[in-house]
Design an enzyme around this catalytic site. Structure first.
Site, PDB file in Angstrom:
ATOM      1  N   ASP A 172       0.853  -1.186   0.000  1.00  0.00           N
ATOM      2  CA  ASP A 172       0.000   0.000   0.000  1.00  0.00           C
ATOM      3  C   ASP A 172       0.891   1.238   0.000  1.00  0.00           C
ATOM      4  O   ASP A 172       1.766   1.375   0.852  1.00  0.00           O
ATOM      5  CB  ASP A 172      -0.893  -0.013   1.245  1.00  0.00           C
ATOM      6  CG  ASP A 172      -2.025   0.986   1.153  1.00  0.00           C
ATOM      7  OD1 ASP A 172      -2.464   1.291   0.029  1.00  0.00           O
ATOM      8  OD2 ASP A 172      -2.485   1.472   2.207  1.00  0.00           O
TER       9      ASP A 172
ATOM     10  N   HIS B 139      -4.176  13.694   0.996  1.00  0.00           N
ATOM     11  CA  HIS B 139      -4.441  12.749   2.093  1.00  0.00           C
ATOM     12  C   HIS B 139      -3.318  12.798   3.128  1.00  0.00           C
ATOM     13  O   HIS B 139      -3.571  12.883   4.329  1.00  0.00           O
ATOM     14  CB  HIS B 139      -4.590  11.328   1.540  1.00  0.00           C
ATOM     15  CG  HIS B 139      -4.681  10.278   2.607  1.00  0.00           C
ATOM     16  ND1 HIS B 139      -5.769  10.196   3.467  1.00  0.00           N
ATOM     17  CD2 HIS B 139      -3.834   9.287   2.977  1.00  0.00           C
ATOM     18  CE1 HIS B 139      -5.569   9.171   4.309  1.00  0.00           C
ATOM     19  NE2 HIS B 139      -4.407   8.608   4.035  1.00  0.00           N
TER      20      HIS B 139
ATOM     21  N   GLU C  78      -9.133   3.919  -2.769  1.00  0.00           N
ATOM     22  CA  GLU C  78      -7.845   3.752  -3.445  1.00  0.00           C
ATOM     23  C   GLU C  78      -8.062   3.057  -4.784  1.00  0.00           C
ATOM     24  O   GLU C  78      -9.131   2.533  -5.068  1.00  0.00           O
ATOM     25  CB  GLU C  78      -6.893   2.893  -2.590  1.00  0.00           C
ATOM     26  CG  GLU C  78      -6.736   3.384  -1.154  1.00  0.00           C
ATOM     27  CD  GLU C  78      -5.563   2.777  -0.407  1.00  0.00           C
ATOM     28  OE1 GLU C  78      -4.754   2.058  -1.049  1.00  0.00           O
ATOM     29  OE2 GLU C  78      -5.444   3.031   0.805  1.00  0.00           O
TER      30      GLU C  78
ATOM     31  N   TYR D  54       0.413   2.088  15.682  1.00  0.00           N
ATOM     32  CA  TYR D  54       1.219   2.263  14.465  1.00  0.00           C
ATOM     33  C   TYR D  54       2.653   2.745  14.680  1.00  0.00           C
ATOM     34  O   TYR D  54       3.463   2.658  13.746  1.00  0.00           O
ATOM     35  CB  TYR D  54       0.490   3.158  13.455  1.00  0.00           C
ATOM     36  CG  TYR D  54       0.791   4.625  13.544  1.00  0.00           C
ATOM     37  CD1 TYR D  54       0.245   5.389  14.561  1.00  0.00           C
ATOM     38  CD2 TYR D  54       1.620   5.255  12.620  1.00  0.00           C
ATOM     39  CE1 TYR D  54       0.514   6.736  14.642  1.00  0.00           C
ATOM     40  CE2 TYR D  54       1.893   6.598  12.699  1.00  0.00           C
ATOM     41  CZ  TYR D  54       1.338   7.338  13.711  1.00  0.00           C
ATOM     42  OH  TYR D  54       1.613   8.669  13.795  1.00  0.00           O
TER      43      TYR D  54
ATOM     44  N   LYS E 284      -5.477  -2.576   9.703  1.00  0.00           N
ATOM     45  CA  LYS E 284      -5.679  -2.700   8.261  1.00  0.00           C
ATOM     46  C   LYS E 284      -5.885  -4.143   7.814  1.00  0.00           C
ATOM     47  O   LYS E 284      -6.575  -4.394   6.835  1.00  0.00           O
ATOM     48  CB  LYS E 284      -4.430  -2.175   7.526  1.00  0.00           C
ATOM     49  CG  LYS E 284      -4.080  -0.733   7.814  1.00  0.00           C
ATOM     50  CD  LYS E 284      -4.833   0.202   6.893  1.00  0.00           C
ATOM     51  CE  LYS E 284      -4.258   1.607   6.966  1.00  0.00           C
ATOM     52  NZ  LYS E 284      -4.889   2.484   5.965  1.00  0.00           N
TER      53      LYS E 284
ATOM     54  N   SER F 275      -9.311  -5.951   3.013  1.00  0.00           N
ATOM     55  CA  SER F 275      -9.297  -4.945   1.952  1.00  0.00           C
ATOM     56  C   SER F 275     -10.187  -5.502   0.842  1.00  0.00           C
ATOM     57  O   SER F 275     -10.146  -6.695   0.573  1.00  0.00           O
ATOM     58  CB  SER F 275      -7.887  -4.731   1.392  1.00  0.00           C
ATOM     59  OG  SER F 275      -6.953  -4.502   2.424  1.00  0.00           O
TER      60      SER F 275
END
Lengths: 406, 406
Positions: free
Chosen positions: B117, B124, B192, B235, B244, B248
């Site tokens: 990714d 953003h 995305e 993170y 995450k 997806s």
């Protein structure tokens, strides 16, 4: 014993690790290591002693064999242990079942779908925190609550013996705002162990700490190659990327959890108390001696690190429970590495970054040269074994030569 | 035209995207979308019109088809375009070659070996930097030098239509030092696009920006589900992980780069100048209109975002050149996502985090409810299409319903 096993062999009768090998005349297939030999599992199957499809042994990875489940794979291991110790077993008088390791080539033992790297040694996390962030607050606030991990690159995991090239990339020179491009000047190893997932889960499934060991097939030595200068410039805010994904090396033989059973030890006390999903019962650390040597081109090896897998703050059961607590699905063959395994002593640090403390304390090689990081032409060898009450279960080695940047 | 194509169809004669579908009576196989139908490629192959092995069309992914190379796959696409427009072609009078999309189930189009990714939208990255770090220095120093990216989880990439469960995880309550465990309270989408790698490289190989497009098979819509509260706590320092990797979602049809050729546009001026390996010639951005809708359970859709793929600061060629500049090997089927695609306008932000600005500006739904993040029962639908001079090439949609935490 049907085959001679040298004293102090990593591959004793107590071990029986699984791997994929090939010989000049035949394609990759499954085998177990015993002493200095490999027992060809497909050839053993031809004797009619196993009641599963021989095809799973004739693949270039163990994934389908592992998928048979521990009830099958554990029995294969214990059957082989019995047969090897019985002078009148199915293996007796059949030297064609055995291949010398020196005449075989080892391959990746599994197809790795996804690879996760944890960060579970408190000494390593503290050392890195001191160097890169704040010496007074080396551990970040989440570290004792979360087995911190991140996703790595599965495609570039290679087996011991395959050389790598020094990676090129962007780095930020000292006192500059403008990055430069070129070969990494701070190529490093990371001494880790990796476990191989042994069961598939579906999205939404969780694996508790109590169930976790049933989902782990076994372990390998894992060298998580790292380019420290690339890492330093790229890693905020989304983590390491090109600093790591050029290569990771593993040892070829997967040592099963069953073989490691005698070497369980208690883990460290976890304070503050962890959340309930991370609590666990019993002893979930393993006493596995680990060491790293550097062999400069054309020279002899210098041992630079002696560590132990028992140093891990977070154990594998906690890592897998954490990884799946959000429903993330895992697959057979997935690799989950420990993160650099550093102990308390300065010679037990699992990376050059720590051993030579950011280049401030170069290590002396036996050939008179110094190392702050890894040079072109160097071979880095990691070895590991568990030993207790006359029983030795070892991993062999992961050994990788560094070639100049392409 | 042999098959009726509704006006404004995403799947016009100019598109011909590839996917994997199944029907009640038959296993997954390859097809192309045309209007409201799917042309069954294995069935077309049976007419004797292709000179490659039919087996590559009867798999449950397109990897082996893509491996035939663009010289083959591009010709399949252009042959089909010709045949569909010729009333006396091999496809004429053979309705059995066509399956209604409404009667087919779509599957993952490729097996994804590794998923990366990126973080390539400047709007953003700036918005997130303002919210989570320093509003005065929202962009980190490396951002304009590096197409920042990180590895994600390949196993949990799913196709449109498959529901997901809200993930559970650790979060740190406001003004507390002690994390709690429970369902995420800040479940978010990320708008995305992802590209599918079309060629294998070996370790040590690099792909230049000039070569990159030859290594890209095509694109899909990509919803990179994110749990913001889990992300915020976990993170540092190694990047997003459980925030995450629970899921997806992608759209099922891979639109080829060839189909997108008419929609090339210039990218933004990159200042400061990028390093030579990131320089590129020509127009490497694509004008693809993107939108996101939220459908509360039992209610109608509210459009919440209108963005465009042309907003990307870093283009796909730069992303792939960067990814391989250290010798990292990539494989056919690897997925590389753009990162959230936000534009300059507030209604072009590609995530709820930005649209509702950390919950401070809730969005109004048509049913009278408000959204700061995504609720249980909501379906998030993303759509995308390129349109110019009467030509429309679309992606269909990626639509995913959120079920309560398990």
């Amino acid at each position: 014993m049907i085959v001679n096993i040298p004293e102090n062999s990593d591959f004793s009768i107590h071990n029986i690790p699984f791997g994929i090998f090939s010989t000049k005349d035949r394609n990759p297939r499954a085998g177990v290591a015993i002493g200095e030999h490999i027992l060809d599992l497909a050839a053993v199957h031809s004797l009619g002693v196993f009641d599963f499809d021989i095809a799973v042994l004739n693949r270039n990875n163990l994934n389908d064999f592992i998928a048979l489940g521990k009830s099958v794979t554990s029995k294969v291991r214990t059957d082989i242990q019995s047969w090897l110790q019985d002078d009148n077993s199915v293996l007796t008088g059949k030297p064609e079942l055995f291949v010398k390791q020196s005449e075989a080539q080892m391959h990746m033992p599994v197809h790795v779908g996804d690879y996760t790297d944890f960060y579970s040694s408190i000494e390593h996390a503290t050392n890195v925190g001191k160097m890169f962030r704040d010496p007074e607050n080396a551990l970040l606030p989440n570290w004792k609550h979360i087995p911190v991990g991140y996703h790595g690159r599965a495609s570039s995991i290679i087996v011991s013996g395959q050389p790598i090239h020094r990676p090129k990339g962007q780095t930020l020179p000292k006192d500059s705002n403008t990055p430069v491009f070129g070969p990494s000047q701070r190529l490093d190893f990371e001494l880790e162990m990796g476990f191989v997932v042994g069961k598939n889960t579906q999205m939404g499934d969780t694996v508790s700490t109590g169930e976790a060991e049933d989902h782990i097939f076994g372990l390998v030595l894992f060298n998580d190659w790292s380019a420290r200068d690339i890492q330093k410039w790229e890693y905020v805010p989304l983590g390491p990327f090109l600093a790591k994904n050029f290569a990771s090396s593993i040892s070829p033989w997967i040592v099963t959890l069953e073989a490691l059973e005698p070497f369980r030890v208690a883990g460290p006390k976890q304070e503050p108390k962890v959340l309930p999903y991370l609590e666990y019962d019993g002893q979930k650390n393993y006493d596995i001696h680990l060491e790293v040597g550097i062999i400069p081109e054309g020279s002899e090896e210098t041992n630079v690190c002696q560590s132990n897998f028992k140093h891990m703050y977070w154990n594998m059961a906690q890592q897998l429970a954490h990884h799946t607590v959000n429903g993330c699905n895992v697959h057979i063959g997935d690799m989950m590495a420990s993160g650099t395994i550093s102990g308390k002593d300065e010679d037990s640090y699992g990376s050059m970054l720590e051993l030579a403390w950011m280049g401030t304390k170069p290590l002396q090689m036996k050939d008179g040269t110094e190392r702050k990081f890894i040079n072109d032409g160097d071979t880095v060898s990691m070895r590991g074994y568990a030993q207790k009450d006359g029983i030795r279960v070892g991993f062999g080695e992961v050994s990788t030569k560094v070639m100049p940047a392409k």
